[in-house]
Design a protein around this motif. Sequence first.
Motif, PDB file in Angstrom:
ATOM      1  N   CYS A 135       0.848  -1.198   0.000  1.00 47.85           N
ATOM      2  CA  CYS A 135       0.000   0.000   0.000  1.00 47.85           C
ATOM      3  C   CYS A 135       0.884   1.249   0.000  1.00 47.85           C
ATOM      4  O   CYS A 135       2.086   1.184   0.249  1.00 47.85           O
ATOM      5  N   ARG A 190      -3.880   3.644   0.134  1.00 44.83           N
ATOM      6  CA  ARG A 190      -4.295   3.122  -1.174  1.00 44.83           C
ATOM      7  C   ARG A 190      -3.520   1.861  -1.486  1.00 44.83           C
ATOM      8  O   ARG A 190      -2.296   1.806  -1.350  1.00 44.83           O
ATOM      9  N   ASP A 218      -8.884   1.561  -5.202  1.00 43.71           N
ATOM     10  CA  ASP A 218      -9.625   1.692  -3.957  1.00 43.71           C
ATOM     11  C   ASP A 218      -8.703   2.145  -2.827  1.00 43.71           C
ATOM     12  O   ASP A 218      -7.496   1.875  -2.828  1.00 43.71           O
ATOM     13  N   GLY A 219      -9.287   2.801  -1.854  1.00 38.34           N
ATOM     14  CA  GLY A 219      -8.519   3.238  -0.697  1.00 38.34           C
ATOM     15  C   GLY A 219      -9.416   3.504   0.484  1.00 38.34           C
ATOM     16  O   GLY A 219     -10.646   3.557   0.370  1.00 38.34           O
TER      17      GLY A 219
END
Length: 378
Positions: A246, A254, A260-261
């Motif tokens: 991430c 994220r 997506d996050g």
Amino acid sequence: MSFLELAQLTKTYGKGAIRAVDELSLRIEQGEFVVLVGSSGCGKSTTLRLVAGLETPTSGSIRLDGRTITHAPPAERNVAMVFQDFALYPHMTVFDNIAFPLKARKVPKREREERIRATASMLDISDLLDRKPSKLSGGQKQRVAIGRAIVRNPALFLMDEPLSNLDAKLRAQMRGELARLHGKTGATIVYVTHDQTEAMTLATKIVVMDQGRVQQIGTPGELYFHPRNLFTAAFIGSPQMNFLECRVDRGMLRFLDSPDGIPAPPGLAASLAQPRVVAGIRPENVLIGCDTASPCDQRIADAASSHEHYAMLTGRRLRDEIVGSDAYISFEVGDSVIVSKTSLESLHHAGGRDEVRLGLRREGLLYFDPISTLNITP
């Protein structure tokens, strides 16, 4: 003072080129069941042999019950060792195998017989005393080997992978026997295994080792829920913990392989030397959601769609593994593979769809520094 103390214990081979045990320090209290666990070559069996006196340490010290035994001969250490291969004398009966260490210590015959029969009764092998090892099953042989250790009344039991030669059913049965024996006798046991199931079910305290060094010491629960580093997190748990790379970007966490996050936990960015982090999550905290093309259980859909409690990812289904009432489903997420532990009912609802929304329970996420590998979860 602890019952058994290892201080900076080191064992090297080949003029120091190989460090089998590297400055290991460990305190064990009387009555504890301590399991040394790690992959092959991590130094756990060498540590046991150092305590038993079967290897000589390069440096460091060993104290047992207040007495330094670092260089004491094995016979003077008051420890009993149970080996992987049982090591029974094939020409002797069970009675004589158990009696052997007592005869060597010239214990009077009457006391010897009383102790043998009491030990046999405790291990439920009284009806086997007249048999020879060739007439015994694997589990019975292991009981005899344990009985030969118990009958000495040693200060410390050392067990080196004693169940590894048994089949799965016998291993499970003997795990229960060892746990019962420990509860009944209150013995101090140091046990070596590469099998984390044995470690998690038997130990009061686990020592995770890698390349001769201790990675973490703790209870089974501490190691499972609060691993100190990436090695412990990956080693403890079956299936192992899932890991995702991430980045922290303007307060958002994220996933590198996904747009997506979720909001980054407060304080996480301050713990990082760079904006990257490894997120870990156990399979039971990965929920299978729904896609828009197929219906599924509404409870699952409601939970997985709640961004307040779950981080959402899209995964491509790879394979299913059914283990009793549980199912493990593997999904490809970018370049990573995520495993979800679920029930057969949820497996049915997931159907055969290729792409599925996955919910990662945010409370179950752990964060690791990719450089130090340490757990930095706020």
